[in-house]
Design a protein around this motif. Structure first.
Motif, PDB file in Angstrom:
ATOM      1  N   CYS A 216       0.837  -1.194   0.000  1.00 53.77           N
ATOM      2  CA  CYS A 216       0.000   0.000   0.000  1.00 53.77           C
ATOM      3  C   CYS A 216       0.874   1.247   0.000  1.00 53.77           C
ATOM      4  O   CYS A 216       2.054   1.191   0.326  1.00 53.77           O
ATOM      5  CB  CYS A 216      -0.913   0.026   1.227  1.00 53.77           C
ATOM      6  N   SER A 217       0.269   2.362  -0.368  1.00 50.89           N
ATOM      7  CA  SER A 217       0.928   3.655  -0.204  1.00 50.89           C
ATOM      8  C   SER A 217       0.411   4.293   1.080  1.00 50.89           C
ATOM      9  O   SER A 217      -0.615   3.870   1.626  1.00 50.89           O
ATOM     10  CB  SER A 217       0.659   4.563  -1.406  1.00 50.89           C
ATOM     11  N   ALA A 218       1.128   5.295   1.574  1.00 52.18           N
ATOM     12  CA  ALA A 218       0.738   5.928   2.833  1.00 52.18           C
ATOM     13  C   ALA A 218       1.118   7.398   2.815  1.00 52.18           C
ATOM     14  O   ALA A 218       2.174   7.769   2.295  1.00 52.18           O
ATOM     15  CB  ALA A 218       1.416   5.226   4.015  1.00 52.18           C
ATOM     16  N   ASN A 219       0.230   8.225   3.374  1.00 49.04           N
ATOM     17  CA  ASN A 219       0.583   9.631   3.565  1.00 49.04           C
ATOM     18  C   ASN A 219       0.093  10.096   4.930  1.00 49.04           C
ATOM     19  O   ASN A 219      -0.643   9.388   5.624  1.00 49.04           O
ATOM     20  CB  ASN A 219       0.062  10.516   2.425  1.00 49.04           C
ATOM     21  N   PHE A 229      -3.462   3.530   1.439  1.00 44.42           N
ATOM     22  CA  PHE A 229      -4.145   3.330   0.163  1.00 44.42           C
ATOM     23  C   PHE A 229      -3.741   1.978  -0.419  1.00 44.42           C
ATOM     24  O   PHE A 229      -2.601   1.789  -0.843  1.00 44.42           O
ATOM     25  CB  PHE A 229      -3.767   4.434  -0.832  1.00 44.42           C
ATOM     26  N   LYS A 237      -3.738   4.270  -6.860  1.00 39.55           N
ATOM     27  CA  LYS A 237      -3.050   4.270  -5.566  1.00 39.55           C
ATOM     28  C   LYS A 237      -1.993   5.374  -5.482  1.00 39.55           C
ATOM     29  O   LYS A 237      -1.966   6.157  -4.529  1.00 39.55           O
ATOM     30  CB  LYS A 237      -2.417   2.903  -5.331  1.00 39.55           C
ATOM     31  N   THR A 238      -1.126   5.433  -6.481  1.00 34.74           N
ATOM     32  CA  THR A 238      -0.053   6.432  -6.466  1.00 34.74           C
ATOM     33  C   THR A 238      -0.612   7.837  -6.644  1.00 34.74           C
ATOM     34  O   THR A 238      -0.216   8.778  -5.951  1.00 34.74           O
ATOM     35  CB  THR A 238       0.970   6.129  -7.579  1.00 34.74           C
ATOM     36  N   SER A 241      -2.590   9.056  -3.422  1.00 36.06           N
ATOM     37  CA  SER A 241      -1.769   9.256  -2.223  1.00 36.06           C
ATOM     38  C   SER A 241      -0.813  10.433  -2.380  1.00 36.06           C
ATOM     39  O   SER A 241      -0.284  10.944  -1.388  1.00 36.06           O
ATOM     40  CB  SER A 241      -0.979   7.987  -1.893  1.00 36.06           C
ATOM     41  N   ASP A 243      -0.787  13.731  -2.521  1.00 36.40           N
ATOM     42  CA  ASP A 243      -1.648  14.858  -2.190  1.00 36.40           C
ATOM     43  C   ASP A 243      -0.778  16.016  -1.711  1.00 36.40           C
ATOM     44  O   ASP A 243      -0.043  15.880  -0.725  1.00 36.40           O
ATOM     45  CB  ASP A 243      -2.627  14.425  -1.088  1.00 36.40           C
ATOM     46  N   LEU A 248       3.919  12.472   1.784  1.00 38.56           N
ATOM     47  CA  LEU A 248       4.001  11.084   1.344  1.00 38.56           C
ATOM     48  C   LEU A 248       4.996  10.324   2.215  1.00 38.56           C
ATOM     49  O   LEU A 248       6.170  10.673   2.294  1.00 38.56           O
ATOM     50  CB  LEU A 248       4.433  11.016  -0.121  1.00 38.56           C
ATOM     51  N   ASP A 251       5.216   5.033  -1.347  1.00 39.93           N
ATOM     52  CA  ASP A 251       4.245   4.812  -2.424  1.00 39.93           C
ATOM     53  C   ASP A 251       3.883   3.348  -2.651  1.00 39.93           C
ATOM     54  O   ASP A 251       3.069   3.048  -3.513  1.00 39.93           O
ATOM     55  CB  ASP A 251       4.761   5.422  -3.738  1.00 39.93           C
TER      56      ASP A 251
END
Length: 524
Positions: A216-219, A229, A237-238, A241, A243, A248, A251
């Protein structure tokens, strides 16, 4: 020289030069001098990976040893290979490296130092050594002095397996030997195999420490609120995330410990087909000197043509995370407040956003649903449902239900809101309806993350049994329940039941507990 002795201990002998942890400048320079790639106008190094422009899942193997036999979820994804075949192939690979230069990168995977793993990459190609240099966590000088690898990856794209004698399916191979703490890769130049082989290893070891490993991606926001995500290729997803109002964390690959989220990597590996500065400015601006791009078509002046899929749709860019403005370069985040499962539903029946219970979250996590268009788009009438357990089945070595149980426990313990977001079609299926507006999806994701949907009024979907918000800022109310967007309501329900049947057929193979089945798809 100590590094030469350590290479000798692996069986690598009679090599020419050893280049350890070279600078980006030197790796780029050597790659060009060796004819591996060329600089583009942006300053990136572009390489062509030849026959293999993506992962080769049928060529990835796990060495079947007594130590790990009962742990692995054997099957079409985790293919067993004997210790004898591994040793035979390994011996030939070592011989291949004689009289060749060797590029070594020593670094780490896992931003949380308590759980990080030291990894040594031994490459035939300077360009692939640049890739791992940018994708993984780079050591300090002090760390390099005391470095000893927990795991070693040896990669030689020019060395090919012989299926008749080596027990492989083709000339390409990625073989993970957990007992030996060793991975060998050959026959393919695709850099993603280096990245995903280590991710597979993390998916084996991290759960043993009570850490959920996640694709997953994360922010993270200004209020220290982390969002995850999950999603397969093409779900956004990319894009979602990345934003500008949030930092970030990473990714693609993360761990979830008792203290929060941490990135496994130190870089990003973004798709760049149809990349534009207007739609994805962060990725666009990250493609500069030090970035490695794969299989991108370059014109006569050295300019990238991201719209051209001459070599593959899977064009990629690899760069360190600090190339992304305002990135959380420490790679650490709090426990997530929000989880978003992204799916591009080409049947056009799943709600644009719906809230999930813990049990439903576990179910959809195991299912890992999205849909793709079979073959080329021309003349295709039927969308193809795709299920990838844990939104990353090719990299999960354990039973998917094991990861799902961990996810459910963490959702409950940390009171996480989970949403299913359909980034696919509305107003009908693919070929009839249209792809939902990215601006609408961004608004729904923002509403989920900011807490706007916490106290929203919901209605229950009669087939998928999920809660659909009746209102969401900057999103037309009529699209929040998909049936409102279809001209033929009966056809909507017929199509929804068709997709539900595919879900049912998929989860039968997992022997999913009854409480998850009932929560996820009770018919009404």
């Amino acid at each position: 020289m100590e590094i030469e002795k350590e290479l000798n201990n692996l069986g690598l002998i009679n090599f020419k030069n050893v280049y350890r942890n070279l600078s980006v400048c030197k790796l780029v320079e050597n790659s060009i001098l060796r004819g591996e790639g060329n600089l583009t106008l942006s300053g990136a190094l572009n390489i062509n990976t030849g026959k293999y422009t993506g992962r080769s899942p049928k060529d990835r193997y796990i060495v079947d040893s007594k130590e790990i036999h009962n742990d692995i979820n054997w099957g079409d994804t985790n293919i067993a290979i004997s210790e004898e075949n591994f040793e035979r192939l390994y011996a030939r690979l070592l011989a291949y490296f004689q009289n060749k230069d060797i590029y070594v990168f020593d670094g780490f995977v896992g931003a949380d130092k308590r759980y990080s793993m030291s990894v040594r990459f031994i490459n035939e190609l300077s360009s692939q050594n640049l890739f791992v240099h940018q994708l993984f966590i780079r050591p300090t000088k002090k760390q390099l002095e005391d470095f000893y690898p927990d795991f070693t990856v040896i990669c030689a794209p020019g060395f090919k397996a012989n299926p008749e004698t080596d027990g492989t399916n083709s000339e390409a191979f990625v073989i993970i030997n957990i007992e030996r703490k060793l991975i060998i890769i050959g026959g393919t130049m695709y850099c993603g195999e280096l990245k995903k082989s280590i991710f597979s290893v993390m998916n084996y070891f991290m759960p043993k420490y009570g850490i959920l490993s996640m694709h997953c991606s994360a922010n993270i926001g200004k209020e220290n609120d982390t969002a995850l995500f999950f999603g397969l290729s093409g779900t956004g997803k990319t894009t979602l995330s990345a934003d500008p109002e949030r930092r970030l964390i990473g990714d693609d690959e993360h761990g979830w410990s008792e203290d929060g989220i941490f990135n496994f990597e130190g870089g990003c590996y973004a798709k760049c087909i149809n990349l534009s500065k207007e739609n994805e400015p962060q990725i666009w601006n990250a493609i500069r000197f030090g970035t490695l791009i794969e299989n991108v078509v370059i014109d006569g002046e050295g300019r990238e043509d991201y719209a051209d899929s001459k070599y593959t749709e899977n064009t990629r860019a690899a760069y360190p995370i600090e190339y992304i403005p305002n990135a959380a370069t420490e790679g650490i985040g709090s426990h997530p407040k929000t989880i978003l499962f992204l799916t591009a539903d080409a049947f056009g029946v799943l709600p644009p956003i719906s809230k999930l219970s813990k049990e439903q979250a576990m179910y959809h996590f195991v299912s890992g649903y999205t849909s793709k268009i079979a073959g080329t788009e021309r003349g295709i009438k039927e969308p193809v449902a795709t299920f990838s357990a844990c939104y990353g089945e090719p990299f999960m070595l354990l039973n998917p239900l094991f990861y799902a149980k961990m996810l459910g426990e963490k959702i409950e313990k940390y009171n996480v809101n989970v949403y299913l977001v359909n980034t696919g079609w509305i107003k009908g299926p693919y070929g009839v309806g249209e792809r939902i507006s990215l601006s609408y999806t961004r608004s729904m994701v923002r509403a989920a993350i900011t807490g706007e949907l916490d106290n929203a009024e919901y209605e229950l979907h009669p087939i998928f049994n999920v809660l659909m918000p009746k209102k969401c800022s900057n999103v037309p109310e009529e699209i929040l329940n998909q049936v409102n967007t279809w001209n033929d309501k009966q056809k909507y329900y017929d199509t929804a039941y068709k997709l539900l049947e595919k879900f049912n057929n998929n989860y039968k193979k997992f022997h999913i507990p009854e409480f998850m089945k009932e929560a996820a798809s009770a018919l009404r």
